[in-house]
Design a protein around this motif. Structure first.
Motif, PDB file in Angstrom:
ATOM      1  N   GLY A  96      -4.696 -10.256  -3.356  1.00  0.00           N
ATOM      2  CA  GLY A  96      -4.019 -11.548  -3.399  1.00  0.00           C
ATOM      3  C   GLY A  96      -2.517 -11.426  -3.562  1.00  0.00           C
ATOM      4  O   GLY A  96      -1.770 -12.391  -3.363  1.00  0.00           O
ATOM      5  N   HIS A  97      -2.033 -10.256  -3.962  1.00  0.00           N
ATOM      6  CA  HIS A  97      -0.599  -9.922  -3.947  1.00  0.00           C
ATOM      7  C   HIS A  97      -0.544  -8.396  -3.896  1.00  0.00           C
ATOM      8  O   HIS A  97      -1.565  -7.752  -3.653  1.00  0.00           O
ATOM      9  CB  HIS A  97       0.096 -10.510  -5.186  1.00  0.00           C
ATOM     10  CG  HIS A  97       1.604 -10.538  -5.076  1.00  0.00           C
ATOM     11  ND1 HIS A  97       2.425 -10.853  -6.122  1.00  0.00           N
ATOM     12  CD2 HIS A  97       2.441 -10.270  -4.039  1.00  0.00           C
ATOM     13  CE1 HIS A  97       3.699 -10.810  -5.727  1.00  0.00           C
ATOM     14  NE2 HIS A  97       3.721 -10.455  -4.468  1.00  0.00           N
ATOM     15  N   GLY A  98       0.641  -7.812  -4.090  1.00  0.00           N
ATOM     16  CA  GLY A  98       0.797  -6.376  -3.880  1.00  0.00           C
ATOM     17  C   GLY A  98       0.015  -5.514  -4.869  1.00  0.00           C
ATOM     18  O   GLY A  98      -0.331  -5.948  -5.969  1.00  0.00           O
ATOM     19  N   ASP A 117       6.762 -15.241   1.996  1.00  0.00           N
ATOM     20  CA  ASP A 117       7.449 -16.248   1.174  1.00  0.00           C
ATOM     21  C   ASP A 117       6.861 -16.166  -0.231  1.00  0.00           C
ATOM     22  O   ASP A 117       6.262 -17.106  -0.757  1.00  0.00           O
ATOM     23  CB  ASP A 117       7.311 -17.661   1.766  1.00  0.00           C
ATOM     24  CG  ASP A 117       8.522 -18.525   1.398  1.00  0.00           C
ATOM     25  OD1 ASP A 117       9.345 -18.062   0.576  1.00  0.00           O
ATOM     26  OD2 ASP A 117       8.659 -19.638   1.928  1.00  0.00           O
ATOM     27  N   SER A 118       7.080 -15.009  -0.829  1.00  0.00           N
ATOM     28  CA  SER A 118       6.407 -14.670  -2.085  1.00  0.00           C
ATOM     29  C   SER A 118       6.577 -15.728  -3.157  1.00  0.00           C
ATOM     30  O   SER A 118       5.677 -15.979  -3.925  1.00  0.00           O
ATOM     31  CB  SER A 118       6.912 -13.324  -2.596  1.00  0.00           C
ATOM     32  OG  SER A 118       6.621 -12.339  -1.644  1.00  0.00           O
ATOM     33  N   TRP A 119       7.746 -16.356  -3.228  1.00  0.00           N
ATOM     34  CA  TRP A 119       8.014 -17.255  -4.369  1.00  0.00           C
ATOM     35  C   TRP A 119       7.936 -18.743  -4.012  1.00  0.00           C
ATOM     36  O   TRP A 119       8.304 -19.604  -4.813  1.00  0.00           O
ATOM     37  CB  TRP A 119       9.369 -16.920  -5.006  1.00  0.00           C
ATOM     38  CG  TRP A 119       9.548 -15.449  -5.241  1.00  0.00           C
ATOM     39  CD1 TRP A 119      10.678 -14.720  -5.017  1.00  0.00           C
ATOM     40  CD2 TRP A 119       8.582 -14.498  -5.756  1.00  0.00           C
ATOM     41  NE1 TRP A 119      10.465 -13.390  -5.321  1.00  0.00           N
ATOM     42  CE2 TRP A 119       9.179 -13.237  -5.767  1.00  0.00           C
ATOM     43  CE3 TRP A 119       7.247 -14.587  -6.175  1.00  0.00           C
ATOM     44  CZ2 TRP A 119       8.522 -12.072  -6.195  1.00  0.00           C
ATOM     45  CZ3 TRP A 119       6.570 -13.428  -6.601  1.00  0.00           C
ATOM     46  CH2 TRP A 119       7.221 -12.210  -6.604  1.00  0.00           C
ATOM     47  N   SER A 150      16.196 -17.318  -2.925  1.00  0.00           N
ATOM     48  CA  SER A 150      16.038 -17.184  -4.369  1.00  0.00           C
ATOM     49  C   SER A 150      16.781 -15.947  -4.881  1.00  0.00           C
ATOM     50  O   SER A 150      17.519 -16.022  -5.867  1.00  0.00           O
ATOM     51  CB  SER A 150      14.553 -17.124  -4.739  1.00  0.00           C
ATOM     52  OG  SER A 150      14.424 -16.794  -6.099  1.00  0.00           O
ATOM     53  N   TYR A 151      16.618 -14.808  -4.204  1.00  0.00           N
ATOM     54  CA  TYR A 151      17.351 -13.599  -4.653  1.00  0.00           C
ATOM     55  C   TYR A 151      18.849 -13.802  -4.552  1.00  0.00           C
ATOM     56  O   TYR A 151      19.615 -13.427  -5.453  1.00  0.00           O
ATOM     57  CB  TYR A 151      16.915 -12.374  -3.848  1.00  0.00           C
ATOM     58  CG  TYR A 151      15.542 -11.886  -4.235  1.00  0.00           C
ATOM     59  CD1 TYR A 151      15.314 -11.334  -5.496  1.00  0.00           C
ATOM     60  CD2 TYR A 151      14.465 -11.997  -3.376  1.00  0.00           C
ATOM     61  CE1 TYR A 151      14.043 -10.916  -5.871  1.00  0.00           C
ATOM     62  CE2 TYR A 151      13.198 -11.583  -3.740  1.00  0.00           C
ATOM     63  CZ  TYR A 151      12.990 -11.048  -4.991  1.00  0.00           C
ATOM     64  OH  TYR A 151      11.730 -10.641  -5.369  1.00  0.00           O
ATOM     65  N   LEU A 152      19.295 -14.410  -3.444  1.00  0.00           N
ATOM     66  CA  LEU A 152      20.748 -14.570  -3.236  1.00  0.00           C
ATOM     67  C   LEU A 152      21.367 -15.516  -4.257  1.00  0.00           C
ATOM     68  O   LEU A 152      22.475 -15.290  -4.729  1.00  0.00           O
ATOM     69  CB  LEU A 152      21.019 -15.117  -1.826  1.00  0.00           C
ATOM     70  CG  LEU A 152      20.964 -14.125  -0.681  1.00  0.00           C
ATOM     71  CD1 LEU A 152      21.136 -14.856   0.643  1.00  0.00           C
ATOM     72  CD2 LEU A 152      22.043 -13.039  -0.827  1.00  0.00           C
ATOM     73  N   SER A 164       9.752  -0.704   4.025  1.00  0.00           N
ATOM     74  CA  SER A 164      11.088  -1.290   4.117  1.00  0.00           C
ATOM     75  C   SER A 164      11.211  -2.260   2.952  1.00  0.00           C
ATOM     76  O   SER A 164      10.470  -2.140   1.977  1.00  0.00           O
ATOM     77  CB  SER A 164      11.261  -2.004   5.460  1.00  0.00           C
ATOM     78  OG  SER A 164      12.593  -2.407   5.628  1.00  0.00           O
ATOM     79  N   ASP A 165      12.085  -3.230   3.039  1.00  0.00           N
ATOM     80  CA  ASP A 165      12.129  -4.275   1.999  1.00  0.00           C
ATOM     81  C   ASP A 165      12.674  -5.562   2.603  1.00  0.00           C
ATOM     82  O   ASP A 165      13.475  -5.517   3.543  1.00  0.00           O
ATOM     83  CB  ASP A 165      12.983  -3.854   0.805  1.00  0.00           C
ATOM     84  CG  ASP A 165      12.658  -4.728  -0.406  1.00  0.00           C
ATOM     85  OD1 ASP A 165      11.738  -4.382  -1.156  1.00  0.00           O
ATOM     86  OD2 ASP A 165      13.299  -5.780  -0.575  1.00  0.00           O
ATOM     87  N   ILE A 166      12.259  -6.681   2.015  1.00  0.00           N
ATOM     88  CA  ILE A 166      12.709  -7.966   2.555  1.00  0.00           C
ATOM     89  C   ILE A 166      14.226  -8.148   2.428  1.00  0.00           C
ATOM     90  O   ILE A 166      14.805  -8.923   3.172  1.00  0.00           O
ATOM     91  CB  ILE A 166      11.985  -9.174   1.913  1.00  0.00           C
ATOM     92  CG1 ILE A 166      12.184  -9.215   0.400  1.00  0.00           C
ATOM     93  CG2 ILE A 166      10.499  -9.171   2.259  1.00  0.00           C
ATOM     94  CD1 ILE A 166      11.764 -10.550  -0.230  1.00  0.00           C
ATOM     95  N   GLN A 182       0.826  -1.207   0.000  1.00  0.00           N
ATOM     96  CA  GLN A 182       0.000   0.000   0.000  1.00  0.00           C
ATOM     97  C   GLN A 182       0.862   1.260   0.000  1.00  0.00           C
ATOM     98  O   GLN A 182       0.451   2.303  -0.516  1.00  0.00           O
ATOM     99  CB  GLN A 182      -0.991   0.013   1.169  1.00  0.00           C
ATOM    100  CG  GLN A 182      -0.395   0.152   2.559  1.00  0.00           C
ATOM    101  CD  GLN A 182      -1.443  -0.090   3.659  1.00  0.00           C
ATOM    102  OE1 GLN A 182      -2.531  -0.583   3.401  1.00  0.00           O
ATOM    103  NE2 GLN A 182      -1.121   0.287   4.890  1.00  0.00           N
ATOM    104  N   ALA A 183       2.051   1.154   0.588  1.00  0.00           N
ATOM    105  CA  ALA A 183       2.983   2.289   0.542  1.00  0.00           C
ATOM    106  C   ALA A 183       3.731   2.213  -0.780  1.00  0.00           C
ATOM    107  O   ALA A 183       4.048   1.135  -1.252  1.00  0.00           O
ATOM    108  CB  ALA A 183       3.955   2.198   1.710  1.00  0.00           C
ATOM    109  N   GLY A 184       4.009   3.384  -1.328  1.00  0.00           N
ATOM    110  CA  GLY A 184       4.877   3.369  -2.512  1.00  0.00           C
ATOM    111  C   GLY A 184       4.158   3.346  -3.835  1.00  0.00           C
ATOM    112  O   GLY A 184       2.983   3.693  -3.945  1.00  0.00           O
TER     113      GLY A 184
END
Ligand code: 1CP
Length: 363
Positions: A341-343, A227-229, A172-174, A97-99, A50-52
């Motif tokens: 259901g998602h951002g 755990d988005s992915w 996954s990102y790493l 913030s961010d994950i 909701q922010a951003g």
């Protein structure tokens, strides 16, 4: 070794925030009641992301400041977190913030590239990469605690949600080095080097615990584990390679005394397993109707969701019908927090989000 207990001991204890709102007033808000499965006078609603992105005042404030720099500036975090609250009057705020922020805080060379997402200079694919991931200490993210304390005071009777990335999604990102559609390298490491995989997820679980504890101790009213992915995995792999680590994160913050929400995308087939990870509230994307999701999740857990984020582009009567349908199906669960259901998609008209809040409150 990297134990959650050692982490929590390492996070400095801070006094409870000095807020004018009595704790009981917050405790009995529709959002926190619904998270606990208690009856509510109205269905509570907030929006992931909701922010951003969708807000012109956000884009204006952020102009000229890199994403990570804005996350490390408590005044900016406070203002960006409050912007959607002023506009939409949701039942909860989510910390801006961010994950990936805790990864940056432990020295991972990572940038959030506009239009792309997190990009990692030196991906983690072997023991050397693992060795570079040191534990997170509370002081590494002191700016987050400061922002939370200010926000708790500013928000009064509106609960603030803190969050962290779950071990699989962070991995996954790493491993990929950035966003990925297939998570192919991540799965290659998971299947090919299971010992390294579990060590990596253990370390990321400890980092998630550390990040959540900082926010809980600074005064957030609930936490969400993204755990988005996780939906990239089948149930057997999820149970074997991921569930024990997410479970450990959720267990480790249970004594924080705030509701724990657990969310992933495309997780229809995993809902039962995700529920076993132990959160109080299970987030559901838009692909499974909430009454069916509640059946898969089982009793004594609330659900969160699950309007398709693209429904905001539908004609008003279609949108209204979908919102009412989500509310009616959610009412069959042991607690329902309305969400997308998602951002929020960046192209979303903020006026439509405000309208959805009204529709949910009237339903
Ligand atoms: O330049 C910009 O404005 C950057 C866009 C942006 C924003 C606004 C990013 C980069 N992160 C954020 C903030 C953010 N990220 C929040 C707080 C805002 C809010 O929710 O209101 C939260 C909760 C997150 C969490 C997050 N970051 C998740 C989990 C939620 C989800 O959407 O699944 C994930 C996967 C990320 C990684 C990330 N950070 C940014 C982007 C664009 C991405 C996704 C990249 C990808 O598709 O893999």
């Amino acid at each position: 070794m990297y134990s959650a207990a050692a982490y929590s001991a390492a996070v400095p204890r801070r006094p409870a925030p000095d807020v004018s709102t009595p704790v009981s007033e917050l405790h009995d808000t529709p959002f926190l009641r619904a998270c606990r499965g208690e009856p509510t006078e109205r269905t509570p609603v907030w929006f992931m992301r909701q922010a951003g992105r969708a807000l012109p005042e956000y884009r204006k404030l952020r102009a000229g400041t890199a994403m990570l720099d804005s996350c490390r500036d408590p005044a900016m975090v406070t203002e960006i977190t409050l912007q959607p609250v002023r506009r939409f009057h949701p039942d909860a705020a989510i910390l801006f913030s961010d994950i990936v922020l805790p990864l940056v805080a432990i020295g991972v060379d990572l940038d959030i590239v506009a239009g792309v997402g997190p990009v990692i200079a030196d991906p983690v694919r072997d023991h050397g990469g693992l060795a570079r991931l040191r534990p997170l200490f509370g002081d590494d993210v002191a700016y987050v605690a400061e922002a939370v304390r200010t926000l708790v005071a500013e928000l009064g009777s509106i609960p603030l949600i803190g969050f962290a990335g779950a071990p699989f999604t962070l991995a996954s990102y790493l491993v990929e080095g950035g966003p990925s559609r297939t998570h192919a390298r991540t799965k290659a490491l998971m299947y090919g080097q299971p010992v390294l995989w579990h060590e990596l997820l253990e370390r990321l679980a400890d980092i998630a615990v550390g990040f959540l504890r900082v926010q809980i101790e600074a005064g957030v009213s609930a936490v969400q584990l993204f755990d988005s992915w996780a939906g990239a995995l089948d149930e057997a792999d999820y149970r074997r390679y991921v569930l024990p680590h997410s479970q450990r994160v959720l267990d480790a913050v249970r004594d924080g005394g705030v509701p724990r929400i657990h969310f992933g995308v495309n997780t229809g087939e995993l809902l039962g397993a995700m529920a076993e990870a132990g959160a109080d509230v299970v987030g559901v994307d838009w692909r499974v109707p909430l009454d069916e999701a509640a059946r898969r999740i089982g009793p004594a857990r609330a659900v969160q969701g699950n309007l398709d984020p693209t429904a905001v582009f539908a004609p008003e009567h279609v949108l209204a019908e979908k919102v009412r349908d989500v509310c009616a199906r959610g009412a069959k669960a042991d607690g329902h927090v309305f969400n997308l259901g998602h951002g929020v998609l960046p192209e979303t008209d903020p006026g439509v989000l405000a309208h959805i809040v009204d529709l949910v409150h009237e339903a």
